[in-house]
Enzyme design. Structure first.
Site, PDB file in Angstrom:
ATOM      1  N   ARG A 133      -1.170   9.189   8.638  1.00 41.53           N
ATOM      2  CA  ARG A 133      -1.012   7.756   8.949  1.00 41.53           C
ATOM      3  C   ARG A 133      -0.657   6.958   7.697  1.00 41.53           C
ATOM      4  O   ARG A 133      -1.285   7.128   6.653  1.00 41.53           O
ATOM      5  CB  ARG A 133      -2.309   7.202   9.528  1.00 41.53           C
ATOM      6  N   GLU A 138       0.862  -1.189   0.000  1.00 44.56           N
ATOM      7  CA  GLU A 138       0.000   0.000   0.000  1.00 44.56           C
ATOM      8  C   GLU A 138       0.898   1.238   0.000  1.00 44.56           C
ATOM      9  O   GLU A 138       2.118   1.125   0.141  1.00 44.56           O
ATOM     10  CB  GLU A 138      -0.933  -0.026   1.214  1.00 44.56           C
ATOM     11  N   ARG A 194      -0.820   8.755   1.381  1.00 42.84           N
ATOM     12  CA  ARG A 194      -2.214   9.085   1.125  1.00 42.84           C
ATOM     13  C   ARG A 194      -2.513  10.574   1.010  1.00 42.84           C
ATOM     14  O   ARG A 194      -3.357  10.989   0.224  1.00 42.84           O
ATOM     15  CB  ARG A 194      -3.037   8.557   2.292  1.00 42.84           C
ATOM     16  N   HIS A 219     -11.589   9.615   6.273  1.00 43.63           N
ATOM     17  CA  HIS A 219     -11.347   8.187   6.511  1.00 43.63           C
ATOM     18  C   HIS A 219     -10.796   7.886   7.900  1.00 43.63           C
ATOM     19  O   HIS A 219     -11.168   6.893   8.513  1.00 43.63           O
ATOM     20  CB  HIS A 219     -10.365   7.714   5.442  1.00 43.63           C
ATOM     21  N   HIS A 246      -9.242   9.398   2.520  1.00 42.88           N
ATOM     22  CA  HIS A 246      -8.802   8.283   1.684  1.00 42.88           C
ATOM     23  C   HIS A 246      -9.007   8.683   0.234  1.00 42.88           C
ATOM     24  O   HIS A 246     -10.068   9.192  -0.127  1.00 42.88           O
ATOM     25  CB  HIS A 246      -9.600   7.020   2.010  1.00 42.88           C
TER      26      HIS A 246
END
Ligand code: FAD
Ligand code: SIN
Length: 555
Positions: free
Chosen positions: A396, A130, A300, A361, A254
């Site tokens: 994060r 990811e 992200r 998110h 997100h």
């Protein structure tokens, strides 16, 4: 897709007992802590809906941990620090990463079935990738990791001899006791008031240790990947109880939620990009290469901001995520849940790009805790998404959240057992909930209207891109709402919706105030009036409530 929630009827408990431990919230953090409690510790687990309902149930991509011989602790630490844009607490990052493999093995032992299909590497499990991760290190159960975890852990709870359940009970507020210790005032948590959503009665639950495991607050935004329970209750309760709250400006959006009116911001896992998915503009241009050399696998904040930028530049409603170049069988094997839900909504990801947009998110900030998961109030702990531990910094990294839930449940357990073995604090009965001056609400519309208004202006003014003016506007509105809601709260009998709205308003104000204090752009916080990062501001934003009293052992 909304997966069916699971409920167990074993061992319901009476809220009137005094417990050793009261855990509020039954996601990854609360469930794992409850399961880890020894049989002689009387524990109550509270959940405002069915036990498994919460963000955990919907987790898709997986859990990150160093499980492959080619990977290393240092690499996971460094990737987390890079994603966190200079605000992570390195000691905490190392603690969490080092405890990662052990916690994944704990899940294996509890019976969570992770995907084993090839290529598995030295771990024996399929590890996906990811954003921000420089190695394949995300263990997963296809694309429904949270469902696998929640159902297994809930099932295991039935075997636990001394955990009892209070489902459909929403915690209203914490009960705080005060004592003089010489000239110093000491405050300790004694329990909580809970509204039983079946009987509509308020009960009090007393305990020696209370743990907030209530999850995040993304419901404060109009568009969110989170289920309805994510209303920041723990953060609001802890703030009102005198706990400091940190880094609330860092709300993670997100990048890829399905753009469809009936999809309720259904998440398209980052693992789709990890397995080769590309982000495209309506004309087919692959645009992420213009923003970051890691392209779709940049962290992200970078991907969400790039999408927002392109949507605004072109005046389009969405961008597209395309993985149709992969074989249909691989897509079906790795993403069965996403594929099925998309098909239901008329999209076949095996053959066509999916329309996607960002949505709120994850709450990177929260209740400030120390290395032992302790908050500022004696006897009160916070774990999981509701807590600010220092792990995530300004952004994060994907799949580090479930890991944090597990590691901090382990850490909290150790401290709670030490606390229970020490001198008991005087308990005494908790005063009954006073309803003598309230009546039934005559204008429910106030709650529903304010709920809508709050979530819309938070989206418009405190979203991916902020400005001083937008933040000022949002603050004015939120203060008006808070005044109105508090008045309503003081006059009418509490309901679930009123309690959640009251918490959302408190949390919204904390987000706005934190965003105003940060006079730079960093990680997930981007302000048009301060577009650059300022190294002099590489510190967490800590808000201090009026009722804050420092603990004897300082952080
Ligand atoms: P939750 O799982 O949200 O549980 C909160 C609990 O608290 C619930 O039981 C709720 O009912 C209860 N509660 C709340 N308020 C009250 C109250 N007042 N009274 C009583 N009970 C209350 N992270 C990853 O690491 N990997 C992933 O793949 C991943 N995928 C995700 C996908 C989606 C769609 C979402 C939304 C999140 C994802 N995340 C992922 C983030 C991760 O799932 C969450 O951060 C994590 O599950 C939070 O766990 P938790 O135990 O802290 O809270
Ligand atoms: C996802 O699967 O994209 C969510 C992962 C996460 O939020 O950590």
């Amino acid at each position: 897709m909304a997966t069916p929630t699971q409920t167990i009827n074993a061992k319901p408990c009476s809220a009137d007992e005094t417990f050793d431990v009261l855990i509020i919230g039954s996601g990854a953090a609360g469930l794992s802590l409850a399961l880890r409690m020894p049989p002689d510790v009387r524990t109550a687990l509270v959940s405002k809906r069915e036990l498994s309902e919460g963000n955990t149930l919907y987790a898709q991509g997986g859990i990150s941990a160093v499980l492959d011989a080619g990977d290393s602790i240092d690499s996971h630490v460094q990737d987390t620090l890079d994603a966190g844009a200079g605000l992570c607490d390195e000691e905490v990052v190392r603690l969490v990463v080092e405890h990662g493999p052990g916690n994944i093995h704990w899940l294996f032992d509890e019976g969570v079935e992770f995907t084993r299909s090839p290529p598995t590497g030295s771990s024996g499990y399929h590890l996906t990738r990811e954003g921000g991760h420089s190695h394949r290190r995300v263990v997963h159960a296809a694309d429904a990791t949270g469902q696998a975890m929640a159902s297994t852990l809930v099932g295991q709870l039935e075997q636990h001899p001394n955990v009892c359940l209070l489902e459909h009970h929403i915690a209203i507020d914490l009960v705080i006791g005060e004592q003089r210790d010489g000239r110093r005032l000491r405050r300790h948590c004694r329990g909580a008031y809970l509204l039983d959503l079946h009987t509509e009665q308020v009960v009090s639950a007393a305990a020696r240790c209370i743990v907030l495991a209530t999850g995040g607050a993304s419901k404060v935004y109009l568009y969110t990947s989170n289920p309805d329970v994510a209303t920041g209750d723990g953060i609001a309760m802890a703030w009102r109880a005198g706990c400091r709250v940190a880094n609330m400006e860092f709300i993670q959006f997100h990048p890829t939620c399905l753009y469809h009116p009936a999809a309720k911001s259904f998440l398209i896992s980052e693992a789709v990009r990890g397995e080769g998915g590309r982000l495209l503009l309506p004309d087919g241009e692959r645009f992420m290469t213009r923003f970051d050399e890691r392209a779709e696998l940049a962290a992200r904040d970078i991907v969400a901001r790039a999408i927002d930028h392109e949507m605004k530049r072109l005046g389009v409603d969405c961008v597209y995520l395309d993985i149709s170049h992969k074989s249909a069988s691989e897509i079906e094997r790795l993403f069965p849940t996403i594929h099925k839900r998309c098909l239901e909504l008329g999209f076949d990801m095996r053959r066509e790009p999916l329309p996607v947009v960002p949505a709120a998110h994850y709450t990177c900030g929260g209740i400030k805790t120390d290395r032992h998961a302790r908050t500022d109030v004696d006897g009160l702990y916070a774990i999981g998404e509701t807590a600010y531990t220092g792990l995530h910094g300004a952004n994060r990294m994907a799949s580090n959240s479930l890991l944090e839930c597990l590691v901090f449940s382990e850490v909290a357990r150790a401290d709670i057992l030490r606390e229970l073995a020490g001198d008991p604090r005087p308990q005494g009965a908790i005063a009954a909930w006073d309803e003598s001056r309230v009546t039934d609400s005559d204008e429910e519309v106030v709650v529903s209207h304010n709920w809508e208004e709050l979530r819309r202006f938070m989206w418009d003014y405190v979203g991916i891109v902020r400005s001083n003016k937008r933040l000022e506007r949002a603050l004015r509105r939120v203060r008006l709402l808070r005044h109105e809601i508090n008045e309503y709260y003081g006059n009418f009998r509490v309901t679930n919706d009123l309690l959640e709205l009251r918490n959302l308003v408190d949390v919204a104000e904390l987000i706005i105030e934190s965003a105003q204090r940060r006079r730079e752009s960093r990680g997930l916080h981007y302000n048009l009036d301060f577009p650059d990062k300022d190294d002099n501001q590489a510190l967490p934003t800590v808000l201090i409530p009026d009722s804050y009293v420092p603990r004897r052992s300082e952080f």
